[in-house]
Design a protein around this motif. Structure first.
Motif, PDB file in Angstrom:
ATOM      1  N   LYS A  73      -1.643   3.030   0.817  1.00 11.35           N
ATOM      2  CA  LYS A  73      -0.801   3.114   1.997  1.00 11.35           C
ATOM      3  C   LYS A  73       0.630   2.717   1.643  1.00 11.35           C
ATOM      4  N   ILE A  74       1.550   3.296   2.356  1.00  9.64           N
ATOM      5  CA  ILE A  74       2.945   2.866   2.247  1.00  9.64           C
ATOM      6  C   ILE A  74       3.193   1.937   3.429  1.00  9.64           C
ATOM      7  N   LYS A  75       3.632   0.733   3.141  1.00 10.43           N
ATOM      8  CA  LYS A  75       3.850  -0.255   4.198  1.00 10.43           C
ATOM      9  C   LYS A  75       5.340  -0.507   4.371  1.00 10.43           C
ATOM     10  N   PHE A  76       5.744  -0.634   5.634  1.00 15.25           N
ATOM     11  CA  PHE A  76       7.131  -0.936   5.967  1.00 15.25           C
ATOM     12  C   PHE A  76       7.190  -2.360   6.505  1.00 15.25           C
ATOM     13  N   LEU A  77       8.043  -3.177   5.878  1.00 15.74           N
ATOM     14  CA  LEU A  77       8.182  -4.574   6.270  1.00 15.74           C
ATOM     15  C   LEU A  77       9.595  -4.830   6.758  1.00 15.74           C
ATOM     16  N   ASP A  78       9.721  -5.777   7.696  1.00 10.55           N
ATOM     17  CA  ASP A  78      11.065  -6.153   8.118  1.00 10.55           C
ATOM     18  C   ASP A  78      11.588  -7.237   7.179  1.00 10.55           C
ATOM     19  N   ARG A  79      12.765  -7.779   7.473  1.00  4.49           N
ATOM     20  CA  ARG A  79      13.392  -8.768   6.580  1.00  4.49           C
ATOM     21  C   ARG A  79      12.594 -10.056   6.462  1.00  4.49           C
ATOM     22  N   LYS A  80      11.713 -10.303   7.437  1.00  5.42           N
ATOM     23  CA  LYS A  80      10.889 -11.519   7.399  1.00  5.42           C
ATOM     24  C   LYS A  80       9.502 -11.235   6.826  1.00  5.42           C
ATOM     25  N   ASN A  81       9.344 -10.071   6.241  1.00  2.08           N
ATOM     26  CA  ASN A  81       8.105  -9.655   5.600  1.00  2.08           C
ATOM     27  C   ASN A  81       6.981  -9.348   6.589  1.00  2.08           C
ATOM     28  N   ASN A  82       7.316  -9.066   7.831  1.00  6.29           N
ATOM     29  CA  ASN A  82       6.334  -8.680   8.833  1.00  6.29           C
ATOM     30  C   ASN A  82       6.093  -7.174   8.750  1.00  6.29           C
ATOM     31  N   LEU A  83       4.845  -6.768   8.875  1.00  4.81           N
ATOM     32  CA  LEU A  83       4.494  -5.363   8.860  1.00  4.81           C
ATOM     33  C   LEU A  83       4.999  -4.702  10.143  1.00  4.81           C
ATOM     34  N   GLY A  85       5.103  -1.063  10.188  1.00  4.89           N
ATOM     35  CA  GLY A  85       4.531   0.270  10.191  1.00  4.89           C
ATOM     36  C   GLY A  85       3.940   0.602   8.841  1.00  4.89           C
ATOM     37  N   GLN A  86       3.111   1.639   8.823  1.00  9.19           N
ATOM     38  CA  GLN A  86       2.537   2.071   7.552  1.00  9.19           C
ATOM     39  C   GLN A  86       2.127   3.527   7.639  1.00  9.19           C
ATOM     40  N   LEU A  87       2.116   4.156   6.480  1.00 11.62           N
ATOM     41  CA  LEU A  87       1.691   5.547   6.363  1.00 11.62           C
ATOM     42  C   LEU A  87       0.482   5.577   5.445  1.00 11.62           C
ATOM     43  N   PRO A  88      -0.668   5.965   5.952  1.00 15.59           N
ATOM     44  CA  PRO A  88      -1.836   6.066   5.055  1.00 15.59           C
ATOM     45  C   PRO A  88      -1.678   7.258   4.129  1.00 15.59           C
ATOM     46  N   ASP A  89      -2.264   7.139   2.966  1.00 23.89           N
ATOM     47  CA  ASP A  89      -2.267   8.252   2.019  1.00 23.89           C
ATOM     48  C   ASP A  89      -3.435   9.143   2.393  1.00 23.89           C
ATOM     49  N   THR A  90      -3.188  10.132   3.198  1.00 26.72           N
ATOM     50  CA  THR A  90      -4.256  10.989   3.705  1.00 26.72           C
ATOM     51  C   THR A  90      -4.920  11.787   2.610  1.00 26.72           C
ATOM     52  N   SER A  91      -4.287  11.937   1.468  1.00 28.35           N
ATOM     53  CA  SER A  91      -4.912  12.694   0.383  1.00 28.35           C
ATOM     54  C   SER A  91      -6.124  11.961  -0.175  1.00 28.35           C
ATOM     55  N   MET A  92      -6.219  10.644   0.019  1.00 26.60           N
ATOM     56  CA  MET A  92      -7.326   9.869  -0.517  1.00 26.60           C
ATOM     57  C   MET A  92      -8.470   9.710   0.487  1.00 26.60           C
ATOM     58  N   LYS A  93      -8.295  10.088   1.730  1.00 20.74           N
ATOM     59  CA  LYS A  93      -9.312   9.862   2.747  1.00 20.74           C
ATOM     60  C   LYS A  93     -10.627  10.563   2.444  1.00 20.74           C
ATOM     61  N   GLU A  94     -10.572  11.696   1.757  1.00 21.98           N
ATOM     62  CA  GLU A  94     -11.798  12.426   1.496  1.00 21.98           C
ATOM     63  C   GLU A  94     -12.582  11.834   0.317  1.00 21.98           C
ATOM     64  N   TYR A  95     -11.999  10.909  -0.401  1.00 21.44           N
ATOM     65  CA  TYR A  95     -12.644  10.331  -1.568  1.00 21.44           C
ATOM     66  C   TYR A  95     -13.082   8.899  -1.289  1.00 21.44           C
ATOM     67  N   ASP A  96     -14.034   8.436  -2.096  1.00 26.50           N
ATOM     68  CA  ASP A  96     -14.501   7.053  -1.996  1.00 26.50           C
ATOM     69  C   ASP A  96     -13.760   6.138  -2.958  1.00 26.50           C
ATOM     70  N   ASP A  97     -12.729   6.661  -3.639  1.00 28.15           N
ATOM     71  CA  ASP A  97     -12.003   5.890  -4.653  1.00 28.15           C
ATOM     72  C   ASP A  97     -11.489   4.569  -4.082  1.00 28.15           C
ATOM     73  N   ILE A  98     -11.553   3.541  -4.913  1.00 26.30           N
ATOM     74  CA  ILE A  98     -11.017   2.239  -4.531  1.00 26.30           C
ATOM     75  C   ILE A  98     -10.326   1.614  -5.732  1.00 26.30           C
ATOM     76  N   GLU A  99      -9.437   0.695  -5.453  1.00 27.14           N
ATOM     77  CA  GLU A  99      -8.801  -0.117  -6.488  1.00 27.14           C
ATOM     78  C   GLU A  99      -9.106  -1.565  -6.140  1.00 27.14           C
ATOM     79  N   ILE A 100      -9.645  -2.292  -7.121  1.00 24.88           N
ATOM     80  CA  ILE A 100     -10.070  -3.667  -6.871  1.00 24.88           C
ATOM     81  C   ILE A 100      -9.578  -4.571  -7.999  1.00 24.88           C
ATOM     82  N   PRO A 101      -9.503  -5.877  -7.728  1.00 22.84           N
ATOM     83  CA  PRO A 101      -9.176  -6.810  -8.812  1.00 22.84           C
ATOM     84  C   PRO A 101     -10.260  -6.765  -9.893  1.00 22.84           C
ATOM     85  N   ARG A 102      -9.843  -6.733 -11.129  1.00 20.38           N
ATOM     86  CA  ARG A 102     -10.778  -6.666 -12.262  1.00 20.38           C
ATOM     87  C   ARG A 102     -11.812  -7.789 -12.205  1.00 20.38           C
TER      88      ARG A 102
END
Length: 159
Positions: A73-83, A85-102
């Motif tokens: 996702k692309i996240k938009f933060l204000d100057r105080k680091n508050n969320l 808005g965000q744009l989900p990456d719709t190209s990944m919705k059809e996949y089960d791909d994930i990224e996790i801490p090793r």
């Protein structure tokens, strides 16, 4: 080749995964790990393609999914680091791909290996191997000696 003894050098992702599947297919598995305990840390891991199916077969996919870094996702933060808005990456919705801490993936694999009572020798490593046509004799840095039918090197890029 059932009931054969296998030594895996390395207790990270490849070593733990190999140990799990070999054990589940009738092999007697021992892992030797140079570190004193399972190591976490490292770069995030992408779980995709055949790894998705394998993690599902191992029963850990749902747990891994809960730890997704959600970098799709692309996240938009204000100057105080508050969320704001965000744009989900719709190209990944059809996949089960994930990224996790090793480290999370390593810990989930470690839990499976421990449930199977696979032996892990911590703080040790292979000193020498003498191979003949039917087995390999292994001497460990600790001085212990064992005989195995198969040795798998899964000790990482920096070993």
């Amino acid at each position: 080749m059932e009931n054969k003894r296998v030594l895996i050098s390395g207790a990270s992702i490849a070593g733990l995964t190999s140990a799990y599947w070999l054990n589940n297919n009738g092999f007697e598995v021992t892992i030797v790990e140079k570190a004193k305990e399972i190591r976490g840390g490292g770069y995030p891991i992408d779980v995709r393609g055949s790894a998705i199916n394998i993690s599902k077969m191992m029963g850990i996919y749902d747990s891994l999914k809960t730890k997704s870094l959600d970098n799709m996702k692309i996240k938009f933060l204000d100057r105080k680091n508050n969320l704001v808005g965000q744009l989900p990456d719709t190209s990944m919705k059809e996949y089960d791909d994930i990224e996790i801490p090793r480290g999370y993936l390593t810990n989930e694999l470690y839990k499976l290996v421990k449930e199977e009572n696979i032996n892990i020798l911590y703080g040790d490593s292979i000193k020498s191997v003498i191979q003949n046509t039917t087995f390999a004799s292994v001497e460990f840095e600790s001085g212990n000696k064992e005989i195995y039918d198969l040795i798998i090197g899964a000790d990482g890029i920096h070993s």
